[in-house]
Design an enzyme around this catalytic site. Sequence first.
Site, short mmCIF file in Angstrom:
data_model
loop_
_atom_site.label_atom_id
_atom_site.label_comp_id
_atom_site.label_asym_id
_atom_site.label_seq_id
_atom_site.Cartn_x
_atom_site.Cartn_y
_atom_site.Cartn_z
N TYR A 80 42.18 22.65 30.47
CA TYR A 80 43.04 23.47 31.32
C TYR A 80 43.91 24.38 30.46
CZ TYR A 80 46.21 24.70 35.11
OH TYR A 80 46.93 25.40 36.04
N PHE A 132 39.81 54.13 42.40
CA PHE A 132 38.81 53.16 42.81
C PHE A 132 39.39 52.42 44.02
CE2 PHE A 132 36.57 49.11 42.90
CZ PHE A 132 35.29 49.62 43.09
N THR A 133 38.53 51.96 44.92
CA THR A 133 39.00 51.42 46.21
C THR A 133 40.08 50.34 46.04
OG1 THR A 133 37.10 49.94 46.13
CG2 THR A 133 36.89 51.90 47.51
N ASP A 223 41.32 51.86 32.84
CA ASP A 223 40.43 50.93 33.52
C ASP A 223 39.10 51.01 32.77
OD1 ASP A 223 38.50 49.72 35.11
OD2 ASP A 223 39.38 50.39 36.99
N LYS A 266 31.48 43.81 35.12
CA LYS A 266 30.73 44.97 34.62
C LYS A 266 30.73 44.94 33.09
CE LYS A 266 32.06 47.89 38.56
NZ LYS A 266 30.86 48.38 39.21
N ARG A 389 29.29 55.15 49.49
CA ARG A 389 30.50 55.56 48.77
C ARG A 389 30.89 56.92 49.33
NH1 ARG A 389 32.75 51.13 45.78
NH2 ARG A 389 33.12 50.88 47.97
N PHE A 455 35.10 48.97 54.60
CA PHE A 455 33.67 49.01 54.27
C PHE A 455 33.10 47.63 53.98
CE2 PHE A 455 34.27 48.36 49.74
CZ PHE A 455 35.55 48.85 49.51
N1 F0G Z 1 37.74 49.18 38.55
C1 F0G Z 1 36.52 49.76 38.65
C2 F0G Z 1 36.29 51.06 37.99
C3 F0G Z 1 35.50 49.10 39.33
O1 F0G Z 1 34.31 49.68 39.42
C4 F0G Z 1 35.76 47.85 39.93
C5 F0G Z 1 34.74 47.16 40.69
C6 F0G Z 1 37.04 47.30 39.81
C7 F0G Z 1 38.00 48.00 39.11
C8 F0G Z 1 37.38 45.99 40.43
O2 F0G Z 1 36.79 44.97 39.70
O3 F0G Z 1 35.23 43.90 41.34
O4 F0G Z 1 35.91 42.72 39.25
O5 F0G Z 1 37.53 43.04 41.08
N2 F0G Z 1 33.68 47.70 41.10
C9 F0G Z 1 32.63 47.04 41.82
C10 F0G Z 1 31.56 48.02 42.25
C11 F0G Z 1 33.10 46.18 42.95
O6 F0G Z 1 30.66 47.58 42.95
O7 F0G Z 1 31.59 49.19 41.84
P1 F0G Z 1 36.33 43.58 40.39
#
Ligand code: F0G
Length: 482
Positions: A80, A132-133, A223, A266, A389, A455
């Site tokens: 832990y 980003f969303t 990011d 990623k 998108r 979405f």
């Molecule tokens: N920043 C970017 C540029 C991303 O593409 C993503 C995730 C995140 C932050 C958030 O990271 O999913 O680990 O919490 N992109 C995924 C996609 C979900 O399908 O493009 P996460």
Amino acid sequence: MTTLKFYGDESIPLEMHKVRIVQKLRLPPVEYRLEAMTAAGNNTFLLQNADVFMDMLTDSGVNAMSDQQVAAMMIADDSYAGSATYTRLEAKLREIFGMYFILPTHQGRACENILAQVLVSPGTVVPMNYHFTTTKAHITLNGGRIEELVADEGLEVISVHPFKGNMDIGKLRAVIEDNGPTQVAFVRMEAGTNLIGGQPFSLQNLADVSQVCREHGILLVMDASLLADNLYFIKEREEDCKDLSIREITRQMADLCDVIYFSARKLGCVRGGAMCMRSEELYRKMRGLVPLFEGFLTYGGMSVREIEALTVGLEETMDMDMINQGPIFIAYMVEELEKRGIPVITPAGGLGCHLNALQFLDHLPQSEYPAGALASALYIASGVRGMERGTLSEQREPDGTEVFANMELLRLALPRRVFTLSQIKYAIDRIQWLWDNRRLVGGLRFIEEPEILRFFFGLLEPTTDWQQQLVAKFRQDFGDSL
Ligand code: F0G
């Protein structure tokens, strides 16, 4: 590929790895695909993976791991607190990015939650090349707002600009002047800018942004979720960087930033996330939130096996043979579609191939969600699952007004090292069929619309019986083929 040339006319992307573990796929018949799409409310997030032939929804958490990564999972140190596995990750991040203070998280958006809670307050603004969303959602949840300052060419669908993710420095200066530097929570640069087609920024642009931030004492946050693609493009396209190694470029980028965070779903080809920073003061402010939302400081919600694999994955990202596979396959797909006159985002970026739904379905108004309709139609036509998108991925204004996206894209992600060239050729073939029958594709409307990140769970239905017509045409053209 820069170092490998073919003798014959056809130049094809060539993998610098071999496949040693495989997973069986199923391609259900077109009638079944229509049923599955209907049950999923025309939302590709709600399909069962078992019903999907090629899963091009995302590259998140589904990249192929290397033998070295899987092997490393066996030496993970389960504890832990004080896990030796975490110490190895910390050391690797310090080595690669040259930042001392590290915080682990369970995934990228968890970093965004912590960043926004600590740095964003009501009335503040976060300028960024593009949103980003999840990033935008966390900033607005904390009372802040975003300003998208991507240079104008970033929003041109067809372009030859090598760095469409660049920020417009003039616009950055103007936002800082209009709001005052103290109201700017931080400036965010997103590597491999996701929502505009996986487009990179240049090292020079990052340096220019960094200079402005430093002049005004504003934090620069990168990011780095899609850093691997951005590194590849800097090495390939930026004249001044031709002779630098990937490791050197990475370090130069990091030296320009104050905070780097990433989704390890990623970057590093595992499942997790981390934040790296220089300031001890900032680290102390953020640290308290990690045990609250993630887990103890030496795992942050990740399994130690994933952490061990991440350390190896980050090191492997410093290898051009590893990071070029995604972009060269994407370039192949984009160029083949372009040759057929099918509207795609150019130049080819990272992450995936992006179909321009506004042009593909130019008979549909944006209020009928052309990118969503294209995602639904492509799954029915092929079993290929992409991701909308476009406008569906936006949020309505607080007063309920629809926000029409700058671009309506169907993203077909290419998780790294997952698909073969023949599978990519199959996807191209079915996209071409859909292009030739595009007038059959109609719009979508909501039957259930969630308020936040709609979405993910939103349910939609076709505005007419166009899907039945599409299936009938498929049978007419393909006989009893799957
Ligand atoms: N920043 C970017 C540029 C991303 O593409 C993503 C995730 C995140 C932050 C958030 O990271 O999913 O680990 O919490 N992109 C995924 C996609 C979900 O399908 O493009 P996460």
